[in-house]
Motif scaffolding. Structure first.
Motif, PDB file in Angstrom:
ATOM      1  N   GLY A 137      22.241 -11.135   4.259  1.00  0.00           N
ATOM      2  CA  GLY A 137      21.012 -12.087   4.424  1.00  0.00           C
ATOM      3  C   GLY A 137      19.768 -11.678   3.755  1.00  0.00           C
ATOM      4  N   PRO A 138      18.854 -12.299   3.805  1.00  0.00           N
ATOM      5  CA  PRO A 138      17.464 -12.202   3.245  1.00  0.00           C
ATOM      6  C   PRO A 138      16.787 -11.286   3.893  1.00  0.00           C
ATOM      7  CG  PRO A 138      17.105 -14.227   4.568  1.00  0.00           C
ATOM      8  CD  PRO A 138      18.809 -13.756   4.653  1.00  0.00           C
ATOM      9  N   HIS A 139      15.786 -10.490   2.950  1.00  0.00           N
ATOM     10  CA  HIS A 139      14.983  -9.421   3.387  1.00  0.00           C
ATOM     11  C   HIS A 139      13.583  -9.357   2.392  1.00  0.00           C
ATOM     12  CE1 HIS A 139      13.299  -5.566   4.438  1.00  0.00           C
ATOM     13  NE2 HIS A 139      13.789  -5.441   5.443  1.00  0.00           N
ATOM     14  N   PRO A 140      12.420  -9.414   2.850  1.00  0.00           N
ATOM     15  CA  PRO A 140      11.114  -9.201   1.816  1.00  0.00           C
ATOM     16  C   PRO A 140      11.372  -8.106   0.756  1.00  0.00           C
ATOM     17  CG  PRO A 140      10.664  -8.473   4.058  1.00  0.00           C
ATOM     18  CD  PRO A 140      11.998  -9.145   4.149  1.00  0.00           C
ATOM     19  N   GLU A 141      12.193  -7.084   1.045  1.00  0.00           N
ATOM     20  CA  GLU A 141      12.275  -6.054   0.077  1.00  0.00           C
ATOM     21  C   GLU A 141      13.547  -6.238  -0.753  1.00  0.00           C
ATOM     22  OE1 GLU A 141       9.975  -3.700  -0.502  1.00  0.00           O
ATOM     23  OE2 GLU A 141       9.057  -4.925   0.791  1.00  0.00           O
ATOM     24  N   ASN A 142      14.320  -7.301  -0.665  1.00  0.00           N
ATOM     25  CA  ASN A 142      15.490  -7.298  -1.717  1.00  0.00           C
ATOM     26  C   ASN A 142      15.145  -8.091  -2.955  1.00  0.00           C
ATOM     27  OD1 ASN A 142      17.452  -6.912   0.613  1.00  0.00           O
ATOM     28  ND2 ASN A 142      18.092  -9.009   0.724  1.00  0.00           N
ATOM     29  N   LEU A 143      13.964  -8.230  -3.264  1.00  0.00           N
ATOM     30  CA  LEU A 143      13.322  -8.663  -4.625  1.00  0.00           C
ATOM     31  C   LEU A 143      12.520  -7.506  -5.183  1.00  0.00           C
ATOM     32  CD1 LEU A 143      12.719 -12.227  -3.647  1.00  0.00           C
ATOM     33  CD2 LEU A 143      14.666 -11.467  -4.887  1.00  0.00           C
ATOM     34  N   SER A 144      12.426  -6.515  -4.517  1.00  0.00           N
ATOM     35  CA  SER A 144      11.494  -5.294  -4.863  1.00  0.00           C
ATOM     36  C   SER A 144      11.994  -4.208  -5.951  1.00  0.00           C
ATOM     37  CB  SER A 144      11.171  -4.485  -3.574  1.00  0.00           C
ATOM     38  OG  SER A 144      12.163  -3.852  -3.121  1.00  0.00           O
TER      39      SER A 144
END
Length: 308
Positions: A137-144
């Motif tokens: 699933g998505p998470h704000p830190e998955n693009l960090s």
């Protein structure tokens, strides 16, 4: 970093066995999917794929410890000219639970060792997610940057542990975690810096905006322009926009959505290596047959040949 400079810092050394087949100077695509065969016999499994018109397959269920079965599967599939496209290991390599993360890393490392033993094109998993409720699933830190650094470290660990010579490891593209674009995948290739790290192409997975949906031809060309020489295996499906009060793309049978399959197939056929195209995420054998027939028909219209 610009595309030309970044691309110049990394090289492609895919195994020689990945080289494209040619008939009368014409390269061909290997199409595959699940066979739904109710047998564990390697010979029957290989023949079931050929009966469906497939020249590529997902790796059958094999234990890494079962060396005899690995050998018989490899021999039977080679005998009937069915390439094993990928060993899928669908677990969360960045699970927030440390024990689960360690176990998952071992699972995918074993998957890469199996891909090497059976002669698959790649072992593939998503890069992972920091989501503690849905493993993909998505998470704000998955693009960090922390996410990027962690998946670089994981890929290096697995490749260095197995040291594959005839297979590769790939991360599947995702719309809400890295790699989520050709550019981010290219940066991963550079950072991981291992010739056994390859690209798994699933363009539908990175259509995450109206612009990419409507301009998916441009997206496909961008993927092949930037990543072509590293592509080890591909997925085949289609996308339909379900119109509601927010954005919702739904996976559908190839031919029922908006993906420009003529461009997809033409670009795939032109690669110097032969990256199998694997149908996925459909519900019934009849849907796979419908998707297969659409791809074969569209390929013929586009002047593309298929193996087998």
């Amino acid at each position: 970093m610009g595309r030309s400079l970044l691309a110049a810092t990394v090289t492609s050394v895919l195994p020689e066995s990945f080289a494209a087949d040619s008939k009368n100077g014409e390269k061909s695509i290997r199409l595959g999917g699940p066979s739904f065969a109710k047998t564990d016999d390697p010979e029957e499994l290989a023949l079931a794929h050929r009966k469906l018109g497939y020249s590529a397959a997902y790796c059958p269920n094999i234990s890494l410890k079962d060396s005899d079965r690995i050998r018989t599967v490899a021999e039977a599939f080679a005998k009937h000219d069915v390439v094993i496209a990928e060993v899928g290991r669908w677990v969360n390599l960045l699970d927030p639970d440390g024990d689960k993360r360690k176990k998952n890393l071992e699972t995918v490392t074993d998957g890469l060792a199996l891909a090497e033993a059976v002669g698959a094109r790649c072992c593939v998993d998503i890069a992972g997610s920091f989501n503690d409720k849905i493993w993909y699933g998505p998470h704000p830190e998955n693009l960090s940057k922390d996410f990027f650094d962690a998946i670089v470290e994981n890929a290096r660990k697995m490749i260095d542990a197995v040291k594959p010579k005839r297979t590769t490891f790939s991360y599947e593209m995702m719309g809400w975690s890295i790699p989520d674009s050709p550019e981010s995948y290219l940066k991963l290739i550079q950072a991981i810096d291992r010739k056994q790290f390859s690209v798994h192409l699933d363009p539908c997975n990175i259509v995450n905006s109206p612009e990419k949906f409507y301009r998916n031809t441009d997206l496909l060309n961008d993927c092949f322009d930037k990543l072509g020489k590293w592509i080890a295996s591909c997925h085949a499906k289609d996308l339909k926009w379900e119109v509601e009060m927010n954005l919702h793309f739904r996976e559908v049978i190839p031919g029922q959505g908006a993906v420009d399959y003529k461009t997809y197939l033409r670009r795939l056929a032109k690669l110097p290596q032969q990256a199998p195209l694997m149908l996925e995420h459909l519900s019934r054998p009849e849907e796979y047959e419908q998707g297969r027939d659409y791809i074969l028909r569209t390929g013929r219209e586009a002047g593309v040949a298929f193996a087998g």
